[in-house]
Design an enzyme around this catalytic site. Sequence first.
Site, short mmCIF file in Angstrom:
data_model
loop_
_atom_site.label_atom_id
_atom_site.label_comp_id
_atom_site.label_asym_id
_atom_site.label_seq_id
_atom_site.Cartn_x
_atom_site.Cartn_y
_atom_site.Cartn_z
N GLY A 16 0.80 -1.23 0.05
CA GLY A 16 -0.07 0.28 0.20
C GLY A 16 0.85 1.29 -0.08
O GLY A 16 0.47 2.38 0.44
N TYR B 51 -14.50 -1.80 9.09
CA TYR B 51 -12.90 -1.29 9.44
C TYR B 51 -12.59 -1.74 10.66
O TYR B 51 -11.36 -2.35 10.93
CB TYR B 51 -12.93 0.21 8.90
CG TYR B 51 -11.45 0.77 8.96
CD1 TYR B 51 -10.41 0.37 8.40
CD2 TYR B 51 -11.38 1.72 10.10
CE1 TYR B 51 -9.39 1.03 8.70
CE2 TYR B 51 -10.11 2.42 10.28
CZ TYR B 51 -9.16 1.89 9.41
OH TYR B 51 -7.77 2.52 9.64
N ARG C 261 -1.13 -0.94 -8.47
CA ARG C 261 -0.99 -0.57 -10.00
C ARG C 261 0.34 0.31 -9.64
O ARG C 261 0.65 0.96 -8.76
CB ARG C 261 -1.86 0.56 -10.33
CG ARG C 261 -2.62 0.13 -11.64
CD ARG C 261 -3.54 1.09 -11.99
NE ARG C 261 -4.86 0.91 -11.18
CZ ARG C 261 -5.53 2.06 -10.75
NH1 ARG C 261 -4.94 2.96 -10.69
NH2 ARG C 261 -6.59 1.57 -10.00
N GLY D 206 -0.27 4.91 -0.88
CA GLY D 206 -1.48 5.70 -0.18
C GLY D 206 -0.83 6.69 0.77
O GLY D 206 0.30 7.33 0.79
N GLN D 207 -1.72 7.55 1.66
CA GLN D 207 -1.51 8.59 2.55
C GLN D 207 -0.19 8.35 3.33
O GLN D 207 0.83 9.34 3.20
CB GLN D 207 -2.58 9.18 3.33
CG GLN D 207 -2.35 10.53 4.02
CD GLN D 207 -3.30 10.72 5.11
OE1 GLN D 207 -3.74 9.86 5.90
NE2 GLN D 207 -3.42 11.65 5.67
C1 AKB Z 1 -10.03 6.59 9.01
O1 AKB Z 1 -10.58 7.80 9.32
O2 AKB Z 1 -10.64 5.83 8.64
C2 AKB Z 1 -8.52 6.58 9.50
C3 AKB Z 1 -8.38 5.96 10.90
C4 AKB Z 1 -8.56 7.02 12.00
O3 AKB Z 1 -7.98 4.78 11.05
N1 AKB Z 1 -7.92 7.52 9.24
#
Ligand code: AKB
Length: 316
Positions: free
Chosen positions: A8, A140, A36, A11-12
């Site tokens: 990754g 998540y 990619r 990513g940021q």
């Molecule tokens: C999100 O907002 O999903 C992330 C995190 C706090 O894990 N930046």
Amino acid sequence: MNKILVTGARGQIGSDLVSALREHYGATNVIESGWRAPPHLSESQLFESLDVTDQRQLYKLIEYHQIDTIYHLAGVLSAKGEQHPERCWNVNVNGLRNVLEAAKCFGIQVFFPSSIAVFGPHSPKLDTPQVTVEDPTTMYGITKVTGELLCQYYAQQGVDVRSLRLPGIISYSAPPGGGTTDFAVEMFHAAVQFGTYTCFVRPETRLPMMYMPDAIRAILGLMQAAPTAITIRSSYNITAVSFSAAELAAEIQKHLPDFVCHYKPDFRQAIADSWPSVIDDSRARADWGWKHKYNLAAIVEEMIGEIGFRSQKAGN
Ligand code: AKB
């Protein structure tokens, strides 16, 4: 000799972490990977296409480059995860399990970014302790709790895996992608470019945050700490500052007095409401010397300066 794989990588966090790792360990010792290949790569930038859910591809890459350290940043964030829960589970859990299995097999050190999203409505909102109720309401968050348990399990089997429960990360170089804390970064860009921003959480929404240079120091500090200093193998609470959307807007207005912030909460408000406002990271501070440098005023000053400078250079 460190031979490092970053998953990754575009990513940021990956974008800044890869530069820091190249500086520390030498450009040719850091291999970026992702879905990619980026359009422009210099000769010293090594990139491999990698889907972390594909175990065979991962093992081949590790063997070919003789990898001994993995910064496993590939993952789907909170807001995107609600839109694509199956993909979120697959990438965040199965991808991590592949990395940890490989680590066990090849003796690899691993960094895993967990999140304040492991907490939920029944976790204390203020000074959230290291060990407390974890009842996330998002896919998540569920994948991060599972990830932490996997890290602890593999650590018991001898894997040197280290992890941080990261707060919202603020940076100017790469945009965040699909998180709930993204409003903070979006607000900076909109303030500089348009003088106005419509924020997707209410003004009083207060979340733990950290400036990217602090996040990079935290990750490198944790990975470089003596193994005996690491007493938590699930994931360390870590933080720098907490501020509300309105406090951030007010601090930006000190630099850009005409900036106006409107508020139009969407589905991400419920996610933000389920997370802590301030977390207790005293174990990270005591165990391996974590200390943040940037407070809100310092973050805002640097962000406004850098974004302004870059948009002037780009002719915006
Ligand atoms: C999100 O907002 O999903 C992330 C995190 C706090 O894990 N930046």
